[in-house]
Scaffold this active site. Sequence first.
Site, PDB file in Angstrom:
ATOM      1  N   GLY B  34      35.670  -2.497 113.147  1.00 51.31           N
ATOM      2  CA  GLY B  34      36.670  -1.470 113.418  1.00 51.31           C
ATOM      3  C   GLY B  34      37.185  -1.470 114.844  1.00 51.31           C
ATOM      4  N   CYS B 243      51.700   2.477  83.826  1.00 53.84           N
ATOM      5  CA  CYS B 243      52.620   1.377  84.126  1.00 53.84           C
ATOM      6  C   CYS B 243      53.513   1.118  82.908  1.00 53.84           C
ATOM      7  CB  CYS B 243      51.834   0.119  84.480  1.00 53.84           C
ATOM      8  SG  CYS B 243      52.874  -1.353  84.625  1.00 53.84           S
ATOM      9  N   CYS B 246      52.485  -2.643  81.564  1.00 52.50           N
ATOM     10  CA  CYS B 246      51.160  -3.028  81.044  1.00 52.50           C
ATOM     11  C   CYS B 246      50.337  -1.826  80.599  1.00 52.50           C
ATOM     12  CB  CYS B 246      50.393  -3.859  82.068  1.00 52.50           C
ATOM     13  SG  CYS B 246      49.724  -2.891  83.426  1.00 52.50           S
ATOM     14  N   CYS B 268      53.209  -1.503  87.917  1.00 52.00           N
ATOM     15  CA  CYS B 268      52.161  -1.891  88.860  1.00 52.00           C
ATOM     16  C   CYS B 268      52.785  -2.588  90.060  1.00 52.00           C
ATOM     17  CB  CYS B 268      51.182  -2.878  88.222  1.00 52.00           C
ATOM     18  SG  CYS B 268      50.158  -2.172  86.940  1.00 52.00           S
ATOM     19  N   CYS B 274      49.432  -7.005  86.840  1.00 48.27           N
ATOM     20  CA  CYS B 274      50.240  -6.507  85.733  1.00 48.27           C
ATOM     21  C   CYS B 274      50.503  -7.627  84.728  1.00 48.27           C
ATOM     22  CB  CYS B 274      51.557  -5.966  86.290  1.00 48.27           C
ATOM     23  SG  CYS B 274      52.500  -4.984  85.104  1.00 48.27           S
TER      24      CYS B 274
END
Lengths: 233, 299, 258
Positions: B34, B243, B246, B268, B274
């Site tokens: 980080g 979606c 899909c 998606c 997808c």
Amino acid sequence: MEMLRAENVGKSFTLHVQDSTVISVFEHIDFTLNKGDCIALTGASGAGKSTFMRMIYANYICQEGSIRVRHGADWVDMVSAPPHEILDVRRQTMGYVSQFLRVIPRVATLDIVADPLKAMGVEVEVARGRAAVMLRRLNIPEALWSLSPLTFSGGEQQRVNIARGFVADYPIMLLDEPTASLDAGNRAVVLDLITEAKTRGTALIGIFHDEDVREAVCTSEFDITKFRAVNDG
Amino acid sequence: MSNFENTAYNFAYLDEQTKRMIRRALLKAVAIPGYQVPFASREMPMPYGWGTGGIQVTAAVIGPEDVLKVIDQGSDDTTNAVSIRNFFQKTTNVETTEETAKASLIQTRHRIPETPLTDGQILVYQVPIPEPLRFLEPRETETRKMHALEEYGLMHVKLYEDISRHGDIATTYAYPVNVAGRYVMDPSPTPKFDNPKMNNMPALQLFGAGREKRIYAIPPYTEVVSLDFEDYPFTIQKWEEPCALCGETESFLDEVILDDAGGRMFVCSDSHYCKSRQEQGHSGSQSPDAEKASREVAE
Amino acid sequence: MAMNSLLSVENLTVKYGDRVGCRNVGFDLFPGEVLGVVGESGSGKSTLLNAVSGQLPPHSGRVSYKTRLNDRCDIYGMTEPERRFLMRTDWAFVHQNPRDGLRMSVSAGANIGERLMGVGWRHYGEIREAGLNWLEKVEIDDDRVDDLPSTFSGGMLQRLQIARNLVSKPRLVFMDEPTGGLDVSVQARLLDLLRGLVSDLGLSVMIVTHDLAVARLLSHRLMVMQGGQVVESGLTDQVLDDPQHPYSQLLVSSILQV
């Protein structure tokens, strides 16, 4: 019981902005104040009555001598004590009614009068209650209590000052012309306040112009002229 | 590195010294999760903002055996993704793929693939603004000090401001996270939907900011916590419909405008995810075979 | 150094190259005490304030502070994290220009809440409640809590800065000309507010001002500075009514009468 003792007190002013002129006011003052006393400082104008009173309050610096005050169980020398101790004496022991009212604009009269009590640790509502009693005695109309006294007449400001001085029952009180510019009725109220304080055992020092006021409340007089210093030139 | 056709460029474009410099920065970044490590970002043959940081990181870690996937907004076939993929194809000749599971190295802008990443994979993020405190503290000297002394109260000032303005934490991307209990990090510009995926991810996550000259990293299996308030806990975006292609209900959806009469659909954002779902037989309301879709919804 | 003082300054000297910012300054500040520092511009009062408040390392001398745990610690001997923590919890600094002490890009509520979040407050409702309480204390309407400071008047900004500083219940507050740049009527209101807060919260204050009227109304004790040195110090009314040093006399006699 002795409340205040000044020994060998002298005062002079050095005016640096005027070629360092030195003005000597008085010297070698010895002064004692007992419980229940009300001593009038007398002497011609310019003799240093107000100056001496201000020195007792530590408002003016004392170059010579000592001014000791009974503060609770201790004695405090107002000449040499550190500032926070002097402030504590002013908070708990010694009240001062000056001729001038110096306050923050916008603060209500009732709060200004209640202030000394609050500083002693009294609860706000109790302090306000006692302030109200005092203002009523001094004939300040209730309608004015929420306003700043800076908008008041000279006489009203003077009475607010007196109310503020007497609200807290200090063991020692300094009064600088408390009755000047008051009408007869209000002057009588102030004389009552002084008499009551004396009865309580308060030790007072005052500067009073009127002889009849002095005669009414003072236990003795202290003529400061006797201590006049000799000025060089 | 010898069997590489275009001899005009070194392998992966950057010279070896530069790659070493970047690798040193990366090692430090991995060692201090980080923490933003400064690095000597180079001029790349593309403008800042097009992923110069991510490309330098990828160039420093890519090897001839790697299989590379590049996505932009989750999609393999947007301009940026295609040109970066072509760039590495041309300069390294490595194998490329659209399949998340098959890739050893994935460079991304904006999204983390829906398919969970696994041990051994590396995810490289393109980062525009690495400093999470920049929004409220413009002085770099001060933000560095705040990181060093772990003075992160200001991060919550930003979230507080969100709630007081919008009634909720309205930050939907670049949502600050605490990494390994120490540094606060900006996953910019990844949507907060993907923040939970960063937590304990088996893959190594590397972040490169080219213009700002910073590199930072999250080693595999590192705790990543999204900042929040007790009474306004962190949540991810949700969509009201699945979606349209899909039928997935758990993925990050993009809004697609269909016509100028207000027609639209949600699909998606992860194009490969997808597509593979559709190949497995899943479908949605806008699938070519809509009848099948309605049947599936009924089930 | 007095035993029960909150802050002790000994022989403090700050130099800017060869120039002296302040020289051999020493004083004690006691709990609940308000210390005024007066002098004209360039007299070294702001230098002294910055050095005493941990923001300007002195050339020589010592500043020590008695913490809540009763330890006396050397401000410049402690680590930077410790000093910064102290400065944003136990201490406060009120700038002359409130824009220097506020975050102008976040709301009034967030400005007040920052110190709380800095010490780990993580409940939005509680932070906001504290913000509303403080707005009330500094006489700003509570419906301004979500407004940006840039929509506030000068007097409101100064009051917001004070709220932002006092929310962490500091024991020691430094003020640099807090009433400077405000209209006279706004000044009076701020003075009243400050005096009330100082006595209600029992704050110790070091206040730098060139306005002797402000010094008289707020401070218990006064230091007069000239050319980087303290030329006179004492009870406020003593210094103002019976000044001893030539410069103090000049300063007092230079006040314009209304």
